[in-house]
Design a protein around this motif. Structure first.
Motif, short mmCIF file in Angstrom:
data_model
loop_
_atom_site.label_atom_id
_atom_site.label_comp_id
_atom_site.label_asym_id
_atom_site.label_seq_id
_atom_site.Cartn_x
_atom_site.Cartn_y
_atom_site.Cartn_z
N MET A 157 -10.17 28.91 15.01
CA MET A 157 -11.22 27.82 15.42
C MET A 157 -12.24 27.53 14.21
N SER A 158 -12.36 26.32 14.14
CA SER A 158 -13.26 25.72 12.77
C SER A 158 -14.74 26.43 13.10
N ASP A 159 -15.16 26.50 11.56
CA ASP A 159 -16.43 26.96 11.51
C ASP A 159 -17.61 25.88 11.77
N ILE A 160 -18.76 26.15 12.45
CA ILE A 160 -19.42 25.02 12.67
C ILE A 160 -20.33 24.79 11.43
N ILE A 161 -20.39 23.72 11.00
CA ILE A 161 -21.28 23.08 10.00
C ILE A 161 -22.61 22.61 10.40
N SER A 162 -23.40 22.88 9.79
CA SER A 162 -25.07 22.44 10.24
C SER A 162 -25.82 21.86 9.03
N LYS A 163 -26.18 20.58 9.30
CA LYS A 163 -26.78 19.89 8.07
C LYS A 163 -27.68 18.84 8.54
N GLU A 164 -28.77 18.59 8.02
CA GLU A 164 -29.87 17.57 8.14
C GLU A 164 -28.93 16.42 7.59
N PHE A 165 -29.52 15.09 8.27
CA PHE A 165 -28.72 13.93 8.06
C PHE A 165 -28.51 13.66 6.49
N ALA A 166 -29.75 13.85 5.66
CA ALA A 166 -29.55 13.52 4.47
C ALA A 166 -28.37 14.40 3.40
N GLU A 167 -28.15 15.47 4.29
CA GLU A 167 -27.24 16.29 3.53
C GLU A 167 -25.59 16.11 3.88
N LEU A 168 -25.53 15.23 4.73
CA LEU A 168 -24.28 14.85 5.21
C LEU A 168 -23.43 14.13 4.18
N THR A 169 -22.22 14.46 3.82
CA THR A 169 -21.67 13.65 2.98
C THR A 169 -21.12 12.19 3.60
N PRO A 170 -20.74 11.33 3.08
CA PRO A 170 -20.38 10.02 3.56
C PRO A 170 -19.25 10.24 4.53
N TYR A 171 -18.22 11.10 4.10
CA TYR A 171 -16.94 11.41 4.93
C TYR A 171 -17.35 12.17 5.97
N GLU A 172 -18.46 13.10 5.95
CA GLU A 172 -18.75 13.90 7.29
C GLU A 172 -19.23 12.95 8.22
N LEU A 173 -20.32 12.12 7.72
CA LEU A 173 -20.97 11.16 8.55
C LEU A 173 -19.85 10.17 9.35
N HIS A 174 -18.96 9.54 8.71
CA HIS A 174 -17.81 8.84 8.99
C HIS A 174 -17.13 9.76 9.94
N ILE A 215 -33.40 11.58 11.72
CA ILE A 215 -34.19 12.52 12.12
C ILE A 215 -33.49 13.77 12.60
N CYS A 216 -32.30 13.90 12.66
CA CYS A 216 -31.51 15.10 13.36
C CYS A 216 -31.07 15.99 12.33
N ARG A 217 -30.88 17.16 13.05
CA ARG A 217 -29.91 18.19 12.32
C ARG A 217 -28.28 18.01 13.21
N HIS A 218 -27.51 17.84 12.42
CA HIS A 218 -26.06 17.76 13.03
C HIS A 218 -25.35 18.90 12.99
N LEU A 219 -24.77 19.44 14.08
CA LEU A 219 -23.89 20.43 14.13
C LEU A 219 -22.36 19.86 14.46
N PHE A 220 -21.42 20.20 13.71
CA PHE A 220 -20.19 19.62 13.61
C PHE A 220 -19.09 20.44 13.28
N THR A 221 -17.82 20.37 13.47
CA THR A 221 -16.47 21.12 13.12
C THR A 221 -15.54 19.91 12.70
N LEU A 222 -14.85 20.39 11.60
CA LEU A 222 -13.80 19.53 11.14
C LEU A 222 -12.37 20.26 11.14
N ASN A 223 -11.30 19.53 11.31
CA ASN A 223 -9.95 20.07 11.21
C ASN A 223 -9.71 19.95 9.99
N ASP A 224 -8.22 20.49 9.48
CA ASP A 224 -7.82 20.52 8.19
C ASP A 224 -7.58 19.00 7.65
N LYS A 225 -7.62 17.85 8.58
CA LYS A 225 -7.44 16.49 7.94
C LYS A 225 -8.83 16.00 7.77
N GLY A 226 -9.92 16.64 7.97
CA GLY A 226 -11.22 16.26 7.70
C GLY A 226 -11.87 15.54 9.05
#
Length: 148
Positions: free
Chosen positions: A1-18, A45-56
């Motif tokens: 199972m994927s690890d949970i990533i936790s970032k403030e909005f400004a820390e998200l990469t463009p690929y993660e946000l997409h 203004i959010c903290r975003h928690l998310f997971t990504l698969n091997d394809k991003g």
């Protein structure tokens, strides 16, 4: 199972946000056949928690923020899981509850759940605190729980 990533909005990469926005669109707009404005101005203004698969691709996500009219309440929103039946949604929600504790002065959690998902949130200690209401044509309820 994927690890949970936790970032403030400004820390998200463009690929993660997409990837996050695509997952939300795929579920809330396409799958649920609901035309609504997902990009509502709250993400920055959010903290975003998310997971990504091997394809991003985003396989689950949620956002945390201080409820604007309740400074001691952390709101959870935009909860999405694209890999259902794997336990990923429960793992993500549990981590969201855990991370809500890091907000100074936070005493309570709040969310607006689609009625079919009440049981999912109840397993994490949320209780219904409103009558049913329609949000974008879909039945919802308000739910709360104390931060312990």
């Amino acid at each position: 199972m994927s690890d949970i990533i936790s970032k403030e909005f400004a820390e998200l990469t463009p690929y993660e946000l997409h990837a996050i926005l695509k997952a939300r669109c795929d579920v809330f707009v396409v799958e649920q056949n609901c035309a609504y404005t997902d990009i509502d101005g709250i993400d920055p203004i959010c903290r975003h928690l998310f997971t990504l698969n091997d394809k991003g691709e985003c396989t689950s996500c949620l956002r945390l923020f201080i409820k604007p009219d309740e400074p001691h309440t952390v709101q959870i929103g935009r909860v999405v899981t694209t890999e259902r039946g794997t336990g990923l949604g429960r793992k993500l929600l549990h981590e969201g509850v855990k991370q809500a504790r890091m907000y100074d002065g936070a005493e309570e959690l709040y969310l607006e759940a689609q009625v079919y998902a009440i049981g999912f949130y109840a397993k994490e200690g949320f209780e219904v605190c409103s009558e049913e209401f329609l949000e974008d044509g879909i039945p919802h309820v308000k739910m709360r729980r104390k931060i312990t």
